[in-house]
Design a protein around this motif. Structure first.
Motif, short mmCIF file in Angstrom:
data_model
loop_
_atom_site.label_atom_id
_atom_site.label_comp_id
_atom_site.label_asym_id
_atom_site.label_seq_id
_atom_site.Cartn_x
_atom_site.Cartn_y
_atom_site.Cartn_z
N GLY A 41 0.79 -1.21 0.00
CA GLY A 41 0.00 0.00 0.00
C GLY A 41 0.83 1.26 0.00
N THR A 42 0.15 2.39 -0.05
CA THR A 42 0.84 3.68 -0.05
C THR A 42 1.46 3.98 1.31
N ASP A 43 1.11 3.19 2.31
CA ASP A 43 1.76 3.31 3.61
C ASP A 43 2.97 2.39 3.75
N ARG A 50 -6.08 -6.42 2.86
CA ARG A 50 -6.63 -5.08 2.60
C ARG A 50 -7.10 -4.97 1.15
N ARG A 229 -3.28 8.25 -4.58
CA ARG A 229 -3.51 9.32 -3.61
C ARG A 229 -3.93 10.63 -4.28
N ARG A 258 -7.43 4.01 -1.76
CA ARG A 258 -6.29 4.93 -1.88
C ARG A 258 -5.09 4.43 -1.08
N GLU A 259 -5.34 3.66 -0.06
CA GLU A 259 -4.27 3.18 0.80
C GLU A 259 -3.74 1.81 0.38
N ASP A 262 -0.94 1.69 -5.19
CA ASP A 262 -0.70 2.98 -5.83
C ASP A 262 -1.60 3.21 -7.04
#
Length: 275
Positions: A41-43, A50, A229, A258-259, A262
């Motif tokens: 994820g973007t994190d 997820r 994002r 979004r999380e 990408d």
């Protein structure tokens, strides 16, 4: 519901009309194309569960996934295609565009409907650029009672000349040029190409961009799915053949989506008209 399957329905899924005895009825399907970036994820966290939650909330019938890891050290050796299929109650078909020893990476098609693999194989790169990431395509036939739909997914390269070579290969006799693709056909995936690129125009001369059939006057605008994002580019596409009616195409822009990757997933609601 099977043990371990994720429950999540953000909206009601249209039923598929017909059971094989009603040959005159149309069939409605929800298709999803989603570049999951090996579930990172973007994190920065790798979380197939997820990604599965994003998918389960949409209740798709057929899912095309790109950048899927199978047995890779960077993602804990997990078979991500099988794990996402298990969590969403589906069956998976996987093709490794990259295969190094036991590690594989590529594209997957998931569905809860009866299906069979028609073809899986590489797409050409550039002979003068041998270090480019290998690319491939995956073709599955999905049964809808007495009817069927041909579903193909791919992930094109980053260079324009590379994408043109890959588009030409997909249009050739091994793929879309095969007589089986005269039946209702959908091509979806991450094409790394906007609507103004040569590779996109080459494909759209054979198939129709699903967004064009939604009735929107400005179908070329909007629909950006990358980066998740702050989406700026429309490079994840759904193309359809004749006898495929498109009811809706939407980019799934939720906080969880979004999380999770990408890219944002793209959902298409289609109807297969009887032949």
């Amino acid at each position: 519901m099977q043990q371990g399957q994720i429950e999540g329905h953000a909206e009601e899924r249209p039923e598929i009309a017909g059971d094989g005895r009603d040959r005159g009825a149309s069939r409605r399907l929800r298709l999803l194309t989603y570049n999951v970036r090996h579930c990172r994820g973007t994190d920065g966290r790798v979380a197939p569960e997820r990604v599965a939650r994003v998918i389960a909330a949409l209740s798709p019938d057929i899912i095309a996934l790109q950048e899927v890891d199978v047995g890779r050290k960077r993602t804990g050796g997990l078979d991500q295609a099988e794990e996402i299929a298990r969590l969403t109650g589906m069956f998976s078909h996987f093709h490794p565009a990259l295969h190094v020893e036991e590690e594989r990476y590529g594209d997957a098609l998931l569905t809860h409907l009866p299906s069979r693999l028609r073809r899986a194989g590489p797409l050409p790169g550039l002979t003068r650029r041998p270090g480019l990431e290998p690319r491939g395509a995956l073709w599955v036939e999905v049964s809808l009672g007495a009817a069927a739909i041909q579903v193909l997914t791919t992930h094109f390269g980053l260079l324009g000349a590379e994408r043109i070579a890959q588009a030409e290969a997909l249009l050739g006799p091994d793929w879309l040029g095969d007589p089986a693709c005269r039946a209702p056909t959908v091509l979806l995936g991450d094409f790394n190409a906007t609507g103004w690129s040569r590779s996109y125009r080459r494909l759209s001369a054979r198939l129709t961009d699903a967004r064009r059939l939604t009735g929107e006057r400005r179908w070329r605008r909007g629909g950006a799915s990358f980066p998740s994002r702050f989406p700026l580019l429309r490079i994840d596409h759904v193309f359809v053949s004749e006898r495929v009616a498109v009811e809706r195409v939407t980019v799934v822009d939720t906080p969880l989506a979004r999380e999770a990757s990408d890219h944002l997933p793209v959902l298409a609601e289609i109807r297969i008209d009887p032949g």
